[in-house]
Structure formats: structure tokens, C-alpha cells
Write an enzyme that holds these catalytic residues in place. Structure first.
Site, PDB file in Angstrom:
ATOM      1  N   ARG A 202       5.702   1.807   5.449  1.00  0.00           N
ATOM      2  CA  ARG A 202       5.258   0.663   6.264  1.00  0.00           C
ATOM      3  C   ARG A 202       6.371   0.107   7.139  1.00  0.00           C
ATOM      4  NH1 ARG A 202       0.569  -1.658   3.089  1.00  0.00           N
ATOM      5  NH2 ARG A 202       0.654  -3.459   4.437  1.00  0.00           N
TER       6      ARG A 202
ATOM      7  N   GLN B 285       0.062 -10.035  -3.120  1.00  0.00           N
ATOM      8  CA  GLN B 285      -0.413 -11.366  -2.765  1.00  0.00           C
ATOM      9  C   GLN B 285       0.087 -11.695  -1.371  1.00  0.00           C
ATOM     10  OE1 GLN B 285       1.067 -14.177  -5.570  1.00  0.00           O
ATOM     11  NE2 GLN B 285      -0.859 -15.257  -5.737  1.00  0.00           N
TER      12      GLN B 285
ATOM     13  N   TYR C 206       6.391  -0.357  11.034  1.00  0.00           N
ATOM     14  CA  TYR C 206       5.680  -1.542  11.537  1.00  0.00           C
ATOM     15  C   TYR C 206       6.462  -2.813  11.188  1.00  0.00           C
ATOM     16  CZ  TYR C 206       1.691  -4.752  12.166  1.00  0.00           C
ATOM     17  OH  TYR C 206       0.845  -5.775  12.570  1.00  0.00           O
TER      18      TYR C 206
ATOM     19  N   ASN D 116     -13.574  -1.883   6.292  1.00  0.00           N
ATOM     20  CA  ASN D 116     -13.876  -0.810   5.336  1.00  0.00           C
ATOM     21  C   ASN D 116     -15.054  -1.162   4.442  1.00  0.00           C
ATOM     22  OD1 ASN D 116     -12.351   1.460   5.452  1.00  0.00           O
ATOM     23  ND2 ASN D 116     -11.244   1.081   3.553  1.00  0.00           N
TER      24      ASN D 116
ATOM     25  N   ARG E  84      -8.872  -1.103   7.339  1.00  0.00           N
ATOM     26  CA  ARG E  84      -8.585  -2.478   6.920  1.00  0.00           C
ATOM     27  C   ARG E  84      -9.700  -2.942   5.991  1.00  0.00           C
ATOM     28  NH1 ARG E  84      -5.818  -5.551  12.049  1.00  0.00           N
ATOM     29  NH2 ARG E  84      -6.742  -4.013  13.405  1.00  0.00           N
TER      30      ARG E  84
ATOM     31  N   GLY F 142       9.909  -2.860  12.793  1.00  0.00           N
ATOM     32  CA  GLY F 142       9.730  -2.942  14.251  1.00  0.00           C
ATOM     33  C   GLY F 142       9.406  -4.373  14.661  1.00  0.00           C
TER      34      GLY F 142
ATOM     35  N   ASP G 247       2.210  -1.751  -1.003  1.00  0.00           N
ATOM     36  CA  ASP G 247       1.086  -2.636  -0.689  1.00  0.00           C
ATOM     37  C   ASP G 247       1.349  -3.995  -1.344  1.00  0.00           C
ATOM     38  OD1 ASP G 247      -1.400  -2.520   0.717  1.00  0.00           O
ATOM     39  OD2 ASP G 247      -2.415  -2.863  -1.188  1.00  0.00           O
TER      40      ASP G 247
HETATM   41  N1  LIG Z   1      -5.528  -8.055  13.109  1.00  0.00           N
HETATM   42  C1  LIG Z   1      -4.679  -8.524  12.223  1.00  0.00           C
HETATM   43  O1  LIG Z   1      -5.080  -8.845  11.102  1.00  0.00           O
HETATM   44  C2  LIG Z   1      -3.222  -8.689  12.580  1.00  0.00           C
HETATM   45  C3  LIG Z   1      -2.368  -9.217  11.604  1.00  0.00           C
HETATM   46  C4  LIG Z   1      -1.026  -9.379  11.917  1.00  0.00           C
HETATM   47  C5  LIG Z   1      -0.544  -9.065  13.168  1.00  0.00           C
HETATM   48  N2  LIG Z   1      -1.395  -8.559  14.091  1.00  0.00           N
HETATM   49  C6  LIG Z   1      -0.810  -8.193  15.393  1.00  0.00           C
HETATM   50  O2  LIG Z   1      -1.686  -8.545  16.453  1.00  0.00           O
HETATM   51  C7  LIG Z   1      -1.654  -7.549  17.477  1.00  0.00           C
HETATM   52  C8  LIG Z   1      -3.039  -7.034  17.757  1.00  0.00           C
HETATM   53  O3  LIG Z   1      -3.592  -6.473  16.576  1.00  0.00           O
HETATM   54  P1  LIG Z   1      -5.085  -5.923  16.511  1.00  0.00           P
HETATM   55  O4  LIG Z   1      -5.587  -6.205  15.159  1.00  0.00           O
HETATM   56  O5  LIG Z   1      -5.844  -6.399  17.675  1.00  0.00           O
HETATM   57  O6  LIG Z   1      -4.819  -4.350  16.599  1.00  0.00           O
HETATM   58  P2  LIG Z   1      -5.458  -3.275  17.572  1.00  0.00           P
HETATM   59  O7  LIG Z   1      -4.935  -1.953  17.131  1.00  0.00           O
HETATM   60  O8  LIG Z   1      -6.929  -3.448  17.659  1.00  0.00           O
HETATM   61  O9  LIG Z   1      -4.830  -3.662  18.975  1.00  0.00           O
HETATM   62  C9  LIG Z   1      -3.583  -3.243  19.424  1.00  0.00           C
HETATM   63  C10 LIG Z   1      -3.733  -2.826  20.876  1.00  0.00           C
HETATM   64  O10 LIG Z   1      -2.460  -2.406  21.382  1.00  0.00           O
HETATM   65  C11 LIG Z   1      -2.646  -1.214  22.111  1.00  0.00           C
HETATM   66  N3  LIG Z   1      -1.378  -0.476  22.101  1.00  0.00           N
HETATM   67  C12 LIG Z   1      -0.772   0.136  21.054  1.00  0.00           C
HETATM   68  N4  LIG Z   1       0.384   0.686  21.428  1.00  0.00           N
HETATM   69  C13 LIG Z   1       0.530   0.407  22.756  1.00  0.00           C
HETATM   70  C14 LIG Z   1       1.511   0.726  23.722  1.00  0.00           C
HETATM   71  N5  LIG Z   1       2.606   1.424  23.399  1.00  0.00           N
HETATM   72  N6  LIG Z   1       1.320   0.298  24.995  1.00  0.00           N
HETATM   73  C15 LIG Z   1       0.216  -0.412  25.345  1.00  0.00           C
HETATM   74  N7  LIG Z   1      -0.757  -0.729  24.463  1.00  0.00           N
HETATM   75  C16 LIG Z   1      -0.601  -0.322  23.189  1.00  0.00           C
HETATM   76  C17 LIG Z   1      -3.763  -0.495  21.399  1.00  0.00           C
HETATM   77  O11 LIG Z   1      -4.397   0.506  22.179  1.00  0.00           O
HETATM   78  C18 LIG Z   1      -4.682  -1.663  21.063  1.00  0.00           C
HETATM   79  O12 LIG Z   1      -5.571  -1.939  22.109  1.00  0.00           O
HETATM   80  C19 LIG Z   1      -0.687  -6.472  17.001  1.00  0.00           C
HETATM   81  O13 LIG Z   1       0.568  -6.698  17.601  1.00  0.00           O
HETATM   82  C20 LIG Z   1      -0.616  -6.685  15.518  1.00  0.00           C
HETATM   83  O14 LIG Z   1       0.634  -6.302  14.999  1.00  0.00           O
HETATM   84  C21 LIG Z   1      -2.721  -8.346  13.821  1.00  0.00           C
END
Ligand SMILES: NC(=O)c1ccc[n+]([C@@H]2O[C@H](COP(=O)([O-])OP(=O)(O)OC[C@H]3O[C@@H](n4cnc5c(N)ncnc54)[C@H](O)[C@@H]3O)[C@@H](O)[C@H]2O)c1
Length: 320
Positions: A145, A279, A148, A193, A189, A151, A276
Site C-alpha cells: 500500500r 480501525q 499510495y 463490493n 471498495r 505518495g 489492512d
Molecule cells: N473515495 C474515497 O473514499 C477517497 C478516500 C481518500 C482519498 N481519496 C482521494 O480522492 C481522490 C479521488 O478519489 P476517487 O475515489 O474519486 O477515485 P477515482 O479513481 O474514481 O478517481 C481518480 C481519478 O484520477 C484520474 N487519474 C489517475 N491518475 C491520473 C493521472 N496520472 N493523470 C490524470 N488523471 C489521473 C482517474 O482516471 C480518475 O478519474 C484521490 O486523490 C484519492 O486519493 C478518495
């Protein structure tokens, strides 16, 4: 009216959260530029916005520089589910780190304010509960993990260094588990799921003993939090937890989904994946005090909307 429209860039705008954010920003009278490489995002998520002359979609990878004139940047580009971010882990780290450098460079050049969609994963498998923003986390930098988690941690570092060094107007939101319509049906997720498995009558796969807890925020609440954070004065930079502190065990969630979908699915247990967290729950005191924000949509209401969405997706697929 046109003269006062803000030009807002949303990276990752065709993804789950990004598409809802684009929609809200457009509804609020902004001029929205959605940038996405469509790795996990889908054109279907934004197709309904393309009729607006104030919405533009641009295929672009944020690991490359972008030259546009904007007033605000929401940096969401990054695959968010383990299945997707572990598919090409090197690319995931590049997206977070180079993406942050490129978007911060853009913000610096044009004087835009910029919000980073960071994540609760920066806390790793937390030893403190619930997590407050000053907790520095418990991340395994070598595990599957890490591409991510690390990063995103490095992206936060870059945001704060641009802020200190170049006075860039930053906002860092730490987003916790969010769910709702337009989640990717195959992203593994837990909410998507369970719903898809229940609607198909398949076994519901539960990892571990199911007693690990999660706290789920409905997408509309989350987007509201991000927009409010972007609107705060320059001295509010975060990091700020945005999520729903209402905890539920994964097994209780599975049972609720089975009840709500009237499914005949059975729950089956599988081993817990490496690293994983057991909590995960936000302390949202800072967001509440600063933004006057708290989640409003209860789990049963959000789940019902999400179930209806997946019912229509499955029905469309059967038609085709
Ligand atoms: N959904 C959650 O529960 C959650 C939780 C924590 C953080 N986040 C953060 O929120 C953001 C959006 O998450 P999400 O759930 O919508 O995920 P998602 O995968 O649906 O959306 C991410 C988007 O980024 C685009 N993308 C990926 N790599 C790219 C690149 N190199 N250049 C341009 N576009 C790129 C993908 O095509 C996608 O449309 C992310 O940064 C994620 O880390 C989401």
C-alpha cells in the site's frame, strides 16, 4: 455574471469524487475544467455535464506539466482503491508526487489557490483512535500500500514546502472513506463490493473476521467539506480531516446491505490483506470548528441512493 465566474481546474475530474465536484462547482456558477487520463475515471461520469458551455473536459496526465489559466485547483487525480493503485505502483507514486509538483507549479505560476485531496491512508494502520490531524501515522513504507500512502504523504510535504517557500495558497484535506453513486463497480471498495455482490445474489466476501470498523461519508457531504475548505482564508491550510465519524463494523455493513437489497447472498470470510487497517475513524473537530461542517446524510439514506445507482448500472449492462 460571466466576468465573475471563477475558473476552476479539477484534476481527476472524471472519477468518482471528481465528477461530483465538477457538477457542484458548475451548479454554483463556476467555469470548470476537468482534467483526467481516464485510468479509473469514466466519460460516463461527466457526459451529462458536457452540454454546458462552462464545462470542459481535457485528456491529460498530471505527471506532465499543464499550462492553463485558472483561479482554483482541486487536485484529485490518483487512483484511490487498492486494486487500482497497486496495478502499477510506480505510476501511482508518480501520479501523487509528480502530479503534486506539476499542479503546485501551475498554482505558483498563475497565483491560483490549490487544494490537495489527501487521504486518511497517511495515518496507515493507526495506533491512535480516532485520528486527529496531529497524529503522524503508522505507515509501512515497504508494503504493497506504500505506493499510495507514501505518495500521498510526499504530496502533502510538497504542498507545505510550496506554501513555506513560495507562499502558495494551499489547502490539504485528508479524505476518509467516501461512498455514493459513480463509485467504480469493480474497484474492490467495501461499499461498492457489497452492494454489487448483494444485487447479483453472489456471496458477499468479507476480509478478516469482519469486526474491523470503518466510517463512511456520503459523497455529497464530502464535496461540501472540500468546497468549504477551499473558501477559507489563506491562513487555513490544513491538513484537515474530512469524513464521517460514525463507525460501523464491516460485518454489520454487509448485513445492512443484504437487508436493504433484500438479497439472498451469504457472507463468506477471507484472509485479511497485508497492512489492512483494523480501525479507521476521523476526528472532525477541526473541520467542524473551522468550516462549521459536519456530515448530514445518514448511512441508510446514502446507502439507498448508492444501491439505486448500482441497480441502474446493472440493469443497463443487462440491456446491452
Ligand atoms: N473515495 C474515497 O473514499 C477517497 C478516500 C481518500 C482519498 N481519496 C482521494 O480522492 C481522490 C479521488 O478519489 P476517487 O475515489 O474519486 O477515485 P477515482 O479513481 O474514481 O478517481 C481518480 C481519478 O484520477 C484520474 N487519474 C489517475 N491518475 C491520473 C493521472 N496520472 N493523470 C490524470 N488523471 C489521473 C482517474 O482516471 C480518475 O478519474 C484521490 O486523490 C484519492 O486519493 C478518495
Amino acid at each position: 455574471m460571466t466576468l465573475t465566474r471563477k475558473r476552476v481546474l479539477v484534476t481527476g475530474g472524471a472519477g468518482f469524487l471528481g465528477s461530483h465536484l465538477c457538477e457542484r462547482l458548475l451548479d454554483e456558477g463556476n467555469d470548470v475544467l476537468c482534467v483526467d487520463n481516464y485510468f479509473t475515471g469514466r466519460k460516463d461520469n461527466i457526459a451529462h455535464l458536457l452540454d454546458s458551455k462552462y464545462f470542459e473536459a481535457h485528456r491529460h496526465d498530471v505527471t506532465l506539466p499543464l499550462y492553463v489559466e485558472v483561479d482554483e485547483i482541486y487536485n484529485l487525480a490518483c487512483p484511490a482503491s487498492p486494486i487500482h493503485y497497486q496495478f502499477d505502483p510506480v505510476q501511482t507514486t508518480k501520479t501523487s508526487v509528480l502530479g503534486a509538483i506539476n499542479m503546485l507549479g501551475l498554482a505558483k505560476r498563475v497565483g491560483a489557490r490549490i487544494l490537495q485531496s489527501s487521504t486518511s491512508e497517511v495515518y496507515g494502520d493507526p495506533a491512535v483512535h480516532p485520528q486527529t490531524e496531529d497524529y503522524r501515522g503508522n505507515v509501512n513504507p515497504l508494503g504493497p500500500r506504500a505506493c499510495y500512502d507514501e505518495g500521498k504523504r510526499c504530496a502533502e510535504t510538497l504542498f507545505f514546502d510550496y506554501h513555506r517557500q513560495h507562499k502558495t495558497h494551499i489547502k490539504v484535506a485528508r479524505v476518509f472513506n467516501t461512498y455514493g453513486p459513480r463509485m467504480h463497480p469493480n474497484d474492490g471498495r467495501v461499499v461498492s463490493n457489497f452492494i454489487v455482490q448483494a444485487l447479483r445474489g453472489d456471496d458477499i466476501t468479507l476480509y478478516g473476521d469482519g469486526r474491523q470498523t470503518r466510517a463512511f461519508c456520503y459523497v455529497d457531504d464530502l464535496i461540501d467539506g472540500l468546497i468549504r475548505l477551499m473558501g477559507t482564508p489563506a491562513d487555513v491550510v490544513g491538513p484537515m480531516n474530512i469524513g464521517n465519524p460514525h463507525e460501523i463494523s464491516v460485518v454489520d455493513l454487509a448485513e445492512q446491505v443484504i437487508r436493504m437489497t433484500k438479497s439472498t447472498s451469504k457472507i463468506v470470510f477471507r484472509p485479511l490483506p497485508q497492512d489492512d487497517p483494523t480501525q479507521r475513524c476521523p476526528d472532525i473537530g477541526y473541520a467542524n470548528r473551522t468550516l462549521g461542517w459536519e456530515p448530514r446524510i445518514p448511512l441508510d439514506v446514502g446507502l439507498q441512493r448508492t444501491i439505486s445507482y448500482f441497480e441502474s448500472v446493472i440493469a443497463q449492462r443487462l440491456e446491452h
